[in-house]
Design a protein around this motif. Structure first.
Motif, PDB file in Angstrom:
ATOM      1  N   HIS A 113      60.468  40.622 117.384  1.00  0.00           N
ATOM      2  CA  HIS A 113      61.114  41.725 117.646  1.00  0.00           C
ATOM      3  C   HIS A 113      61.061  42.140 119.222  1.00  0.00           C
ATOM      4  O   HIS A 113      60.301  43.237 119.694  1.00  0.00           O
ATOM      5  CB  HIS A 113      60.382  42.794 116.712  1.00  0.00           C
ATOM      6  N   TRP A 114      61.665  41.094 119.980  1.00  0.00           N
ATOM      7  CA  TRP A 114      62.076  41.447 121.643  1.00  0.00           C
ATOM      8  C   TRP A 114      60.779  41.208 122.361  1.00  0.00           C
ATOM      9  O   TRP A 114      60.996  41.296 123.719  1.00  0.00           O
ATOM     10  CB  TRP A 114      62.613  42.653 121.561  1.00  0.00           C
ATOM     11  N   ASN A 157      64.735  39.747 115.110  1.00  0.00           N
ATOM     12  CA  ASN A 157      65.275  41.228 114.917  1.00  0.00           C
ATOM     13  C   ASN A 157      66.607  41.266 115.855  1.00  0.00           C
ATOM     14  O   ASN A 157      66.320  41.189 117.201  1.00  0.00           O
ATOM     15  CB  ASN A 157      64.323  42.284 115.207  1.00  0.00           C
ATOM     16  N   ASN A 274      70.244  45.976 109.638  1.00  0.00           N
ATOM     17  CA  ASN A 274      69.949  47.320 110.451  1.00  0.00           C
ATOM     18  C   ASN A 274      71.171  48.066 110.781  1.00  0.00           C
ATOM     19  O   ASN A 274      72.099  47.556 111.307  1.00  0.00           O
ATOM     20  CB  ASN A 274      69.163  46.990 111.700  1.00  0.00           C
ATOM     21  N   TRP A 387      61.674  51.746 123.171  1.00  0.00           N
ATOM     22  CA  TRP A 387      62.032  50.902 124.299  1.00  0.00           C
ATOM     23  C   TRP A 387      62.391  51.800 125.569  1.00  0.00           C
ATOM     24  O   TRP A 387      61.318  52.590 126.026  1.00  0.00           O
ATOM     25  CB  TRP A 387      63.427  50.067 123.720  1.00  0.00           C
TER      26      TRP A 387
HETATM   27  C1  FCB Z   1      66.718  49.144 116.563  1.00  0.00           C
HETATM   28  C2  FCB Z   1      65.506  48.321 116.675  1.00  0.00           C
HETATM   29  C3  FCB Z   1      64.210  49.025 116.506  1.00  0.00           C
HETATM   30  C4  FCB Z   1      64.395  50.479 116.838  1.00  0.00           C
HETATM   31  C5  FCB Z   1      65.643  51.133 116.242  1.00  0.00           C
HETATM   32  C6  FCB Z   1      65.851  52.502 116.702  1.00  0.00           C
HETATM   33  O1  FCB Z   1      67.615  48.480 117.221  1.00  0.00           O
HETATM   34  O2  FCB Z   1      65.389  47.038 116.037  1.00  0.00           O
HETATM   35  O3  FCB Z   1      63.098  48.354 117.045  1.00  0.00           O
HETATM   36  O4  FCB Z   1      64.403  50.876 118.374  1.00  0.00           O
HETATM   37  O5  FCB Z   1      66.631  50.347 116.691  1.00  0.00           O
END
Ligand code: FCB
Length: 427
Positions: A113-114, A157, A274, A387
């Protein structure tokens, strides 16, 4: 009441860097996000939600919500701080998994996850093919440590964000530009190399874009860049045919080697989806740095009410997306691995309840239209480090006071608990 299918998995999701803190503890090495700036408000994730120290309390909240599953991510720089395949910080995740299982909650583990280790970025990061092989080593280490108890895995992710924001527009760490396609390819390769090493159900989580617009050619190109680049190799074993000509001014794609797309097309047990909003595209713009190959297009939001992120609320886009993915990938179960909304209200978050209600209804619409949707994870369990927006955007169903790290349930948490308990949506 509208009922969800038998066995539908109800979950909540988080990601390591956004909640853990403890960035310098127990030998964790720096990741590309440590010190990446500028972050709104000057925030850092050094402490974040302090989940690393408060995970027992957080598992308690999950249990009280009644969810059957918890999606969290493992921090690569915590597990392999010196890059050698000798795990160091994996104990934390082992304890977390044990506690989840004790409370009857299925762990769903995301490997990337980045938070790429900075040491790997210094060797080229996702522009370097070797990073894919390093990722497979890391996956093997985590599988060895947790595979006796974890049977739901998500390799990556949102590679769209990691590639196009991290190496395309530079909006996300590591902040490099112009390398979106190479990064996308190497991320895909990383997935394909790691997937066969993981015991149990393996998926990858995408953020497929729902592209709306009146001009068919514009919509088709944006769809190819946002979706085809990822779904092509991952789900069909080939890049879209028109891609190479459409992007020849940007890259010769020489980083794609014979046999790569076959590796990337490793068998999947489910596809993670997502979803937050839709994208509107028209011809005749100046493009957007995060959309390589779409320099002549104009991107905008759909009209309508928006969340605190400025993202238009469009639950019908989720139905459209799930129905499309189901039609294009017969036999592949779908799981909504993230969905939710940012709103500032600390406790009485009626707008979040409405957002979740609308989107769960959209999931049911897709199920009724024949899509095999197996589960839904709300983003997010907790307000967390969003982020580049720092703590300024709150996605949690549980409020976090960043001065005290105190957790307080919002109305949406209570509402979600009642939906989970009923396995049905109030009409
Ligand atoms: C997604 C990400 C997650 C979060 C949501 C709002 O793109 O996977 O970590 O930042 O957006």
């Amino acid at each position: 009441m509208r009922r969800f299918p038998e066995g539908f998995v109800w979950g909540a999701a988080t990601a390591a860097y956004q909640i853990e803190g403890a960035v310098a503890e127990d030998g964790r090495a720096p990741s590309i996000w440590d010190g990446f700036g500028p972050i709104q408000g000057g925030d850092t994730a050094d402490v974040a939600c302090d989940h690393y120290h408060r995970y027992t309390e957080d598992v308690g909240h999950l249990a009280d919500l009644g969810v059957g599953a918890y999606r969290f991510s493992v921090s690569w720089p915590r597990v392999l701080p010196d890059g050698k395949p000798e795990p160091r910080g994996v104990d934390f995740y082992s304890r977390l998994v044990d506690l989840l299982l004790e409370r009857g909650i299925t762990p769903a583990v995301t490997l990337y996850h980045w938070d790429l280790p900075r040491a790997l970025e210094e060797q080229g990061g996702w522009l370097n093919r070797d990073t894919a092989y390093r990722f497979a080593e890391y996956a093997r280490v985590v599988a060895d440590a947790l595979g006796d108890r974890v049977s739901t895995w998500i390799t990556l992710n949102e590679p769209w964000c990691a590639a196009y924001l991290g190496y395309g527009s530079g909006e996300h760490a590591p902040g490099r530009t112009g390398g979106g396609f190479a990064a996308a390819h190497h991320l895909g390769l990383a997935h394909g190399l790691a997937a066969p090493l993981l015991p149990g159900d393996v998926g990858v989580t995408l953020n497929p874009h729902v592209v709306w617009g009146g001009d068919e050619a514009a919509v088709r190109r944006a769809d190819m860049i946002a979706n085809g680049v990822f779904e092509g190799p991952l789900l069909r074993g080939a890049y879209p045919e028109e891609l190479f000509a459409a992007t020849a001014h940007l890259t010769d794609w020489s980083f794609v080697r014979d046999g790569d797309t076959k590796v990337i097309n490793a068998p999947l047990d489910f596809l993670g989806v997502n979803y937050y909003s839709v994208t509107v595209v028209e011809p005749g713009g100046k493009g957007k740095p995060s959309w390589p190959g779409c320099e002549d297009l104009r991107f905008s939001s759909a009209p309508g009410e928006r969340t605190d992120m400025g993202w238009t609320i469009a639950p019908e886009g989720l139905t459209e997306l799930l129905v499309r993915l189901a039609r294009e990938n017969p036999g592949l179960p779908l799981v909504v691995t993230e969905n939710g909304a940012a709103y500032p209200e600390p406790v009485h978050d009626a707008r979040r309840v409405a957002y979740l209600h609308g989107h769960l209804g959209a999931v049911l619409d897709a199920v009724e239209a024949g899509a095999d949707v197996r589960g839904y994870y709300v983003w997010s369990l907790l307000d967390n480090f969003e982020w580049t927006f720092g703590f300024g955007k709150r996605f949690g169903v549980i409020h976090v006071d960043y001065a005290t790290r105190e957790r307080t349930w919002k109305d949406s948490a209570r509402w979600y608990r009642s939906v989970v308990a009923a396995g049905a949506l109030p009409s």
